[in-house]
Enzyme design. Structure first.
Site, PDB file in Angstrom:
ATOM      1  N   LYS A 243       0.634  -0.817  -0.436  1.00  0.00           N
ATOM      2  CA  LYS A 243       0.060   0.165  -0.178  1.00  0.00           C
ATOM      3  C   LYS A 243       0.929   0.829   0.138  1.00  0.00           C
ATOM      4  O   LYS A 243       1.804   0.805  -0.087  1.00  0.00           O
ATOM      5  CB  LYS A 243      -0.768   0.195   1.191  1.00  0.00           C
ATOM      6  CG  LYS A 243      -0.176   0.197   2.570  1.00  0.00           C
ATOM      7  CD  LYS A 243      -1.207  -0.071   3.141  1.00  0.00           C
ATOM      8  CE  LYS A 243      -0.718   0.130   4.635  1.00  0.00           C
ATOM      9  NZ  LYS A 243      -0.898  -0.464   6.461  1.00  0.00           N
TER      10      LYS A 243
ATOM     11  N   ARG B  81     -11.013   0.216  14.596  1.00  0.00           N
ATOM     12  CA  ARG B  81     -11.302   0.776  13.321  1.00  0.00           C
ATOM     13  C   ARG B  81     -12.878   0.536  12.425  1.00  0.00           C
ATOM     14  O   ARG B  81     -13.553   1.532  11.515  1.00  0.00           O
ATOM     15  CB  ARG B  81      -9.776   0.782  12.385  1.00  0.00           C
ATOM     16  CG  ARG B  81      -8.793   1.799  13.039  1.00  0.00           C
ATOM     17  CD  ARG B  81      -7.770   1.787  12.258  1.00  0.00           C
ATOM     18  NE  ARG B  81      -7.505   0.490  11.459  1.00  0.00           N
ATOM     19  CZ  ARG B  81      -6.313   0.402  11.264  1.00  0.00           C
ATOM     20  NH1 ARG B  81      -4.890   1.881  11.212  1.00  0.00           N
ATOM     21  NH2 ARG B  81      -5.319  -0.196  10.507  1.00  0.00           N
TER      22      ARG B  81
ATOM     23  N   TYR C 218      15.016  30.302   5.273  1.00  0.00           N
ATOM     24  CA  TYR C 218      14.367  31.619   5.452  1.00  0.00           C
ATOM     25  C   TYR C 218      14.243  31.817   7.516  1.00  0.00           C
ATOM     26  O   TYR C 218      14.484  30.452   8.372  1.00  0.00           O
ATOM     27  CB  TYR C 218      12.863  30.469   5.818  1.00  0.00           C
ATOM     28  CG  TYR C 218      12.100  30.480   4.474  1.00  0.00           C
ATOM     29  CD1 TYR C 218      12.363  32.052   4.020  1.00  0.00           C
ATOM     30  CD2 TYR C 218      12.749  29.537   3.144  1.00  0.00           C
ATOM     31  CE1 TYR C 218      11.529  31.905   2.136  1.00  0.00           C
ATOM     32  CE2 TYR C 218      11.872  29.562   2.170  1.00  0.00           C
ATOM     33  CZ  TYR C 218      11.639  30.544   1.355  1.00  0.00           C
ATOM     34  OH  TYR C 218      10.507  30.376   0.120  1.00  0.00           O
TER      35      TYR C 218
ATOM     36  N   MET D 174      10.743  24.600   0.616  1.00  0.00           N
ATOM     37  CA  MET D 174       9.705  23.857  -0.125  1.00  0.00           C
ATOM     38  C   MET D 174      10.439  22.794  -1.234  1.00  0.00           C
ATOM     39  O   MET D 174      10.498  21.603  -1.270  1.00  0.00           O
ATOM     40  CB  MET D 174       8.514  25.041  -1.154  1.00  0.00           C
ATOM     41  CG  MET D 174       7.946  24.062  -1.409  1.00  0.00           C
ATOM     42  SD  MET D 174       6.677  24.899  -2.532  1.00  0.00           S
ATOM     43  CE  MET D 174       5.707  25.333  -1.022  1.00  0.00           C
TER      44      MET D 174
HETATM   45  C1  PLP Z   1      -0.406  -1.736   6.429  1.00  0.00           C
HETATM   46  C2  PLP Z   1      -0.895  -2.901   6.847  1.00  0.00           C
HETATM   47  C3  PLP Z   1      -0.307  -4.367   7.367  1.00  0.00           C
HETATM   48  C4  PLP Z   1       1.345  -4.042   7.357  1.00  0.00           C
HETATM   49  O1  PLP Z   1       2.158  -4.058   9.026  1.00  0.00           O
HETATM   50  P1  PLP Z   1       3.592  -3.647   8.635  1.00  0.00           P
HETATM   51  O2  PLP Z   1       2.631  -3.397  10.476  1.00  0.00           O
HETATM   52  O3  PLP Z   1       4.185  -2.990   8.110  1.00  0.00           O
HETATM   53  O4  PLP Z   1       3.313  -5.505   8.758  1.00  0.00           O
HETATM   54  C5  PLP Z   1      -1.479  -5.368   7.547  1.00  0.00           C
HETATM   55  N1  PLP Z   1      -2.537  -5.370   7.530  1.00  0.00           N
HETATM   56  C6  PLP Z   1      -3.655  -4.498   7.245  1.00  0.00           C
HETATM   57  C7  PLP Z   1      -4.647  -4.022   7.168  1.00  0.00           C
HETATM   58  C8  PLP Z   1      -2.441  -2.811   6.949  1.00  0.00           C
HETATM   59  O5  PLP Z   1      -3.042  -1.531   7.225  1.00  0.00           O
END
Ligand code: PLP
Length: 329
Positions: free
Chosen positions: A33, A118, A238, A284
């Site tokens: 992700k 969640r 800055y 930036m």
């Molecule tokens: C991001 C995520 C993981 C991976 O977690 P890590 O700590 O990076 O191994 C696993 N399951 C879900 C649902 C996640 O959102």
């Protein structure tokens, strides 16, 4: 131009370590992700594939399409149902009241809320959820949960594990084809016993964080835009937050907070990979430091920046702008 170098050998080492822990590459779900935690999903994706890993998890459909051709199974973690789901993908079902909003036949994995609170259904409501999923004509392929404190291994981790065992038991009473997964990187590398009947969702460990057997694969480089001599009393950047007390040669490099660096305000000592300080505030599109030549390694260990900014390596990495070129070295 700034560049992200990804060390292929080290990435392969990490995958081997993960495979060794899990025991079977076909039980691993590589979590890709957010552009593989800022590393670059497209460039890394062919590598787990070589090791027999055929399953990945991503945030949304856009990410899934990017690596669609490489993997048999792609689990989408954060999708809002719209009736137009792709039959090639698997979707996390996070909210049972939305079950009728998916296209009929969509493959889903039901999220179980064992304590993270969640999303997902509580174990007590799992049988009702199964009925609703069947009624909506969805194709339930798995159930999973996520730990709120796998990195601490406290009592809540064991309570969540127990609740998930109960969920698995209830699922097995009704179905015999489902797959299960709960462990992330921290759970895999810390637990003494790992479940034999589960898949493993592994994110950050792939990239080298969380255990000394793992090696950090990403180094971020910036390139020199210009240089100058500062005399004692002159400042840079800055707000004049840094001024030198002696004559020094400084250089300005082409990476700033728009590229995903945290905005350092010039206070405290934020160091580069060569232990030199960044001088003045990060702008930036640039930062300045003592002249270190044409190319400088900003960091090769995000934990150092995470400590400085009082955050976690994940946040430092994931901010790296997707437009920074990524190369395998
Ligand atoms: C991001 C995520 C993981 C991976 O977690 P890590 O700590 O990076 O191994 C696993 N399951 C879900 C649902 C996640 O959102």
């Amino acid at each position: 131009m700034s560049v992200i170098k990804l060390n292929q050998k080290l990435y392969e080492n990490n995958l081997k370590q993960i495979i060794q822990k899990v025991g079977d590459p076909s039980k691993i779900i590589c979590v890709f992700k957010d552009n593989a935690y800022g590393h670059g999903a497209k460039i890394l994706a062919p590598i787990p594939k070589k090791f027999g890993i055929d399953f990945v998890a991503v945030k949304n459909e856009k990410e899934a399409y990017e690596i669609q051709d490489l993997f048999k199974k792609i689990l989408i973690l954060s999708h809002k149902p719209n009736g137009n789901e792709n039959s090639q993908f698997i979707y996390a079902l996070n909210e049972i009241s939305k079950v009728k909003e998916y296209k009929i036949g969509t493959k889903i994995h039901l999220k179980i809320d064992t304590g993270m609170h969640r999303n997902g259904v509580f174990v007590e409501n799992i049988e009702d959820a199964f009925l609703k999923i069947d009624e909506a004509g969805l194709n339930l392929e798995g159930i999973f949960t996520h730990f709120s404190s796998a990195d601490e291994m406290d009592a809540s981790f064991f309570i969540q594990k127990q609740k998930f065992s109960k969920a698995k038991m209830l699922a097995q009473k009704k179905y015999n084809h489902l797959i299960f997964h709960s462990f992330n990187s921290a759970a895999l590398f810390r637990a003494h016993n790992i479940p034999k009947d589960e898949f493993f969702r592994i994110g950050i460990a792939q990239f080298g964080y969380g255990d000394e057997r793992l090696k950090k694969i990403l180094s971020l480089y910036a390139h020199k835009l210009s240089e100058r001599i500062l005399n004692s009393g002159q400042s840079v950047g800055y707000g004049r937050s840094f001024s030198t007390d002696k004559k020094i040669k400084i250089a300005t490099y082409d990476l700033g907070y728009a590229d995903g660096l945290f905005r350092y305000n010039g206070k405290g000592n934020l160091t580069l990979a060569n232990h030199k300080n960044i001088l003045g505030k990060i702008s930036m599109d640039s930062f300045s430091c003592e002249d270190c030549g044409e190319e400088i390694c900003v960091f090769n260990d995000a934990d150092i920046w995470a400590d400085f900014f009082n955050t976690i390596s994940y946040e430092i990495l994931v901010r790296l702008h997707p437009d920074i070129p990524r190369i395998l070295v």
